[in-house]
Design a protein around this motif. Structure first.
Motif, PDB file in Angstrom:
ATOM      1  N   LEU A 136      -1.756  -1.243  -8.101  1.00  0.00           N
ATOM      2  CA  LEU A 136      -2.562  -2.345  -7.602  1.00  0.00           C
ATOM      3  C   LEU A 136      -3.937  -2.265  -8.260  1.00  0.00           C
ATOM      4  O   LEU A 136      -4.686  -1.311  -8.044  1.00  0.00           O
ATOM      5  CB  LEU A 136      -2.706  -2.272  -6.076  1.00  0.00           C
ATOM      6  CG  LEU A 136      -1.407  -2.325  -5.270  1.00  0.00           C
ATOM      7  CD1 LEU A 136      -1.702  -2.158  -3.783  1.00  0.00           C
ATOM      8  CD2 LEU A 136      -0.673  -3.638  -5.514  1.00  0.00           C
ATOM      9  N   GLU A 143     -11.431   0.189  -4.259  1.00  0.00           N
ATOM     10  CA  GLU A 143     -10.668  -0.528  -5.275  1.00  0.00           C
ATOM     11  C   GLU A 143      -9.342  -1.041  -4.714  1.00  0.00           C
ATOM     12  O   GLU A 143      -8.909  -2.154  -5.038  1.00  0.00           O
ATOM     13  CB  GLU A 143     -10.415   0.385  -6.483  1.00  0.00           C
ATOM     14  CG  GLU A 143     -11.671   0.693  -7.278  1.00  0.00           C
ATOM     15  CD  GLU A 143     -11.350   1.283  -8.629  1.00  0.00           C
ATOM     16  OE1 GLU A 143     -10.159   1.506  -8.912  1.00  0.00           O
ATOM     17  OE2 GLU A 143     -12.294   1.509  -9.410  1.00  0.00           O
ATOM     18  N   LEU A 144      -8.703  -0.230  -3.865  1.00  0.00           N
ATOM     19  CA  LEU A 144      -7.470  -0.684  -3.225  1.00  0.00           C
ATOM     20  C   LEU A 144      -7.743  -1.844  -2.293  1.00  0.00           C
ATOM     21  O   LEU A 144      -6.988  -2.811  -2.244  1.00  0.00           O
ATOM     22  CB  LEU A 144      -6.823   0.466  -2.451  1.00  0.00           C
ATOM     23  CG  LEU A 144      -5.878   1.386  -3.222  1.00  0.00           C
ATOM     24  CD1 LEU A 144      -5.341   2.466  -2.303  1.00  0.00           C
ATOM     25  CD2 LEU A 144      -4.752   0.590  -3.840  1.00  0.00           C
ATOM     26  N   ARG A 145      -8.828  -1.752  -1.534  1.00  0.00           N
ATOM     27  CA  ARG A 145      -9.181  -2.839  -0.624  1.00  0.00           C
ATOM     28  C   ARG A 145      -9.477  -4.107  -1.404  1.00  0.00           C
ATOM     29  O   ARG A 145      -9.095  -5.205  -0.999  1.00  0.00           O
ATOM     30  CB  ARG A 145     -10.372  -2.436   0.241  1.00  0.00           C
ATOM     31  CG  ARG A 145     -10.653  -3.412   1.375  1.00  0.00           C
ATOM     32  CD  ARG A 145     -11.558  -2.815   2.425  1.00  0.00           C
ATOM     33  NE  ARG A 145     -12.794  -2.315   1.864  1.00  0.00           N
ATOM     34  CZ  ARG A 145     -13.148  -1.031   1.836  1.00  0.00           C
ATOM     35  NH1 ARG A 145     -12.329  -0.108   2.316  1.00  0.00           N
ATOM     36  NH2 ARG A 145     -14.301  -0.648   1.320  1.00  0.00           N
ATOM     37  N   HIS A 200      -7.833  -3.592  -9.073  1.00  0.00           N
ATOM     38  CA  HIS A 200      -8.898  -4.215  -8.291  1.00  0.00           C
ATOM     39  C   HIS A 200      -9.106  -5.675  -8.691  1.00  0.00           C
ATOM     40  O   HIS A 200      -9.769  -6.430  -7.987  1.00  0.00           O
ATOM     41  CB  HIS A 200     -10.207  -3.440  -8.456  1.00  0.00           C
ATOM     42  CG  HIS A 200     -10.801  -3.568  -9.828  1.00  0.00           C
ATOM     43  ND1 HIS A 200     -10.370  -2.801 -10.906  1.00  0.00           N
ATOM     44  CD2 HIS A 200     -11.784  -4.382 -10.308  1.00  0.00           C
ATOM     45  CE1 HIS A 200     -11.071  -3.138 -11.978  1.00  0.00           C
ATOM     46  NE2 HIS A 200     -11.929  -4.092 -11.638  1.00  0.00           N
ATOM     47  N   LEU A 240       0.824  -1.205   0.000  1.00  0.00           N
ATOM     48  CA  LEU A 240       0.000   0.000   0.000  1.00  0.00           C
ATOM     49  C   LEU A 240       0.861   1.258   0.000  1.00  0.00           C
ATOM     50  O   LEU A 240       0.552   2.240  -0.686  1.00  0.00           O
ATOM     51  CB  LEU A 240      -0.922  -0.010   1.216  1.00  0.00           C
ATOM     52  CG  LEU A 240      -1.940   1.134   1.296  1.00  0.00           C
ATOM     53  CD1 LEU A 240      -2.843   1.115   0.072  1.00  0.00           C
ATOM     54  CD2 LEU A 240      -2.764   1.016   2.564  1.00  0.00           C
ATOM     55  N   VAL A 284      -8.503   0.627   5.119  1.00  0.00           N
ATOM     56  CA  VAL A 284      -8.338   1.182   3.776  1.00  0.00           C
ATOM     57  C   VAL A 284      -9.678   1.729   3.307  1.00  0.00           C
ATOM     58  O   VAL A 284     -10.667   1.003   3.236  1.00  0.00           O
ATOM     59  CB  VAL A 284      -7.824   0.106   2.797  1.00  0.00           C
ATOM     60  CG1 VAL A 284      -7.700   0.677   1.390  1.00  0.00           C
ATOM     61  CG2 VAL A 284      -6.488  -0.439   3.268  1.00  0.00           C
ATOM     62  N   GLN A 330       2.177   1.778  -3.449  1.00  0.00           N
ATOM     63  CA  GLN A 330       1.109   2.203  -4.339  1.00  0.00           C
ATOM     64  C   GLN A 330       0.802   3.687  -4.145  1.00  0.00           C
ATOM     65  O   GLN A 330       0.578   4.413  -5.122  1.00  0.00           O
ATOM     66  CB  GLN A 330      -0.136   1.344  -4.070  1.00  0.00           C
ATOM     67  CG  GLN A 330      -1.249   1.512  -5.098  1.00  0.00           C
ATOM     68  CD  GLN A 330      -2.106   2.742  -4.864  1.00  0.00           C
ATOM     69  OE1 GLN A 330      -2.204   3.227  -3.733  1.00  0.00           O
ATOM     70  NE2 GLN A 330      -2.737   3.222  -5.922  1.00  0.00           N
ATOM     71  N   ARG A 331       0.795   4.144  -2.908  1.00  0.00           N
ATOM     72  CA  ARG A 331       0.490   5.554  -2.656  1.00  0.00           C
ATOM     73  C   ARG A 331       1.581   6.478  -3.183  1.00  0.00           C
ATOM     74  O   ARG A 331       1.316   7.640  -3.483  1.00  0.00           O
ATOM     75  CB  ARG A 331       0.289   5.779  -1.157  1.00  0.00           C
ATOM     76  CG  ARG A 331      -0.988   5.146  -0.632  1.00  0.00           C
ATOM     77  CD  ARG A 331      -1.305   5.593   0.773  1.00  0.00           C
ATOM     78  NE  ARG A 331      -2.584   5.053   1.205  1.00  0.00           N
ATOM     79  CZ  ARG A 331      -3.163   5.350   2.368  1.00  0.00           C
ATOM     80  NH1 ARG A 331      -2.548   6.161   3.212  1.00  0.00           N
ATOM     81  NH2 ARG A 331      -4.329   4.842   2.681  1.00  0.00           N
ATOM     82  N   ASP A 377     -10.303   3.353   0.298  1.00  0.00           N
ATOM     83  CA  ASP A 377     -10.531   3.223  -1.147  1.00  0.00           C
ATOM     84  C   ASP A 377     -11.018   1.803  -1.441  1.00  0.00           C
ATOM     85  O   ASP A 377     -10.276   0.831  -1.241  1.00  0.00           O
ATOM     86  CB  ASP A 377      -9.233   3.501  -1.901  1.00  0.00           C
ATOM     87  CG  ASP A 377      -9.431   3.582  -3.412  1.00  0.00           C
ATOM     88  OD1 ASP A 377     -10.325   2.878  -3.921  1.00  0.00           O
ATOM     89  OD2 ASP A 377      -8.695   4.327  -4.072  1.00  0.00           O
TER      90      ASP A 377
END
Length: 261
Positions: free
Chosen positions: A75, A242-244, A77, A65, A238, A68-69, A240
């Motif tokens: 990442l 889509e991130l989750r 979905h 994560l 998390v 990604q940030r 978001d």
């Protein structure tokens, strides 16, 4: 009064199991000899907090994560990760990048598993153990074994109660037998309930000193959606969706298929 023998057997098995669990729990609560648990929460890194709160997989998820940030990793979905920046800035990021093949794409579940087993996480665990902040693997296994023993003892109590009810005794009523066996049964179920509550209320990876630091860190920097919140509470922090979805895809062992392949 032959049923009393069954009652005594039930008590003997239960007391042995409860004693074993209590001993293991007390050893888990004590820091290893020669360690120094004086560690201020300002010195607790996110990787250390992630390990203490959720173990090796939490460290892997935090690293993914974080990269990604910083837009150094993508990442999707659909459960796939793609490398953008192939240069790692710390041992954990290097372990993430080392989990990718030559095409720079891998399922998130495969990367997470590889990072959780990497030497960087083992070194982190050893460092926290030496500081008295992480619980010992042997102590955790002893507690788990103790809980299993109490569960088996609960089955023993029920079995002895059934056996006692099957033995005819003109001077004893069924109600009396049930009342006597209710005492060890209540103890067994109470012991399991306490173990369950304690297990949900604290991390199995952190020692009591480590858990205190996690609480302090959460009070000061645990805003929802932050990396600190993810380190402390896992993927449920998390925000978001889509991130989750990307980080939870394949968590139960299913390897996602990449579109177009």
């Amino acid at each position: 009064m032959f049923w009393v023998l069954f009652l005594l057997l039930a008590w003997a098995g239960l007391l042995f199991a409860c004693t074993r669990l209590l001993k293991a729990a007390s050893e888990l609560a004590e820091p290893p000899p020669g360690t120094d648990a004086r560690h201020h929460h300002d010195e607790l890194s996110l990787y250390e907090a992630a390990y203490l709160a959720g173990g090796p997989e939490r460290v892997a998820e935090l690293t993914l994560l974080s990269m990604q940030r910083q837009r150094r990793l993508l990442l999707a979905h659909t459960g796939w990760a793609t490398v953008v920046d192939p240069v790692g800035r710390d041992p954990h990021e290097c372990s993430v990048l080392g989990a990718f093949g030559p095409d720079g794409q891998e399922p998130v579940t495969s990367v997470r598993s590889a990072v959780a087993r990497d030497a960087a996480v083992r070194a982190l665990a050893e460092r926290l153990g030496e500081a008295g902040l992480a619980s010992r693997d042997e102590a955790r296994r002893d507690v788990e074994s103790g809980i299993r023993s109490v569960r088996r003892a609960t089955v023993l109590v029920l079995g002895m109660m059934v056996a006692a009810l099957c033995v005819p005794d003109p001077g004893t009523t069924t109600t009396m037998i049930l009342c006597w066996f209710a005492l060890p049964l209540i103890l067994a179920l109470g012991c399991l309930a306490i173990a369950r509550v304690e297990g949900h209320g604290q991390s199995g990876w952190a020692s009591p000193a480590g858990r205190r630091l996690l609480v302090e860190l959460g009070r000061e920097q645990g805003a929802r959606g932050s990396l600190t919140a993810v380190a402390l509470r896992g993927l449920r922090a998390v925000t978001d969706p889509e991130l989750r979805a990307a980080l939870t895809y394949g968590r139960r062992g299913r390897i996602p298929r990449q579109r177009g392949h």
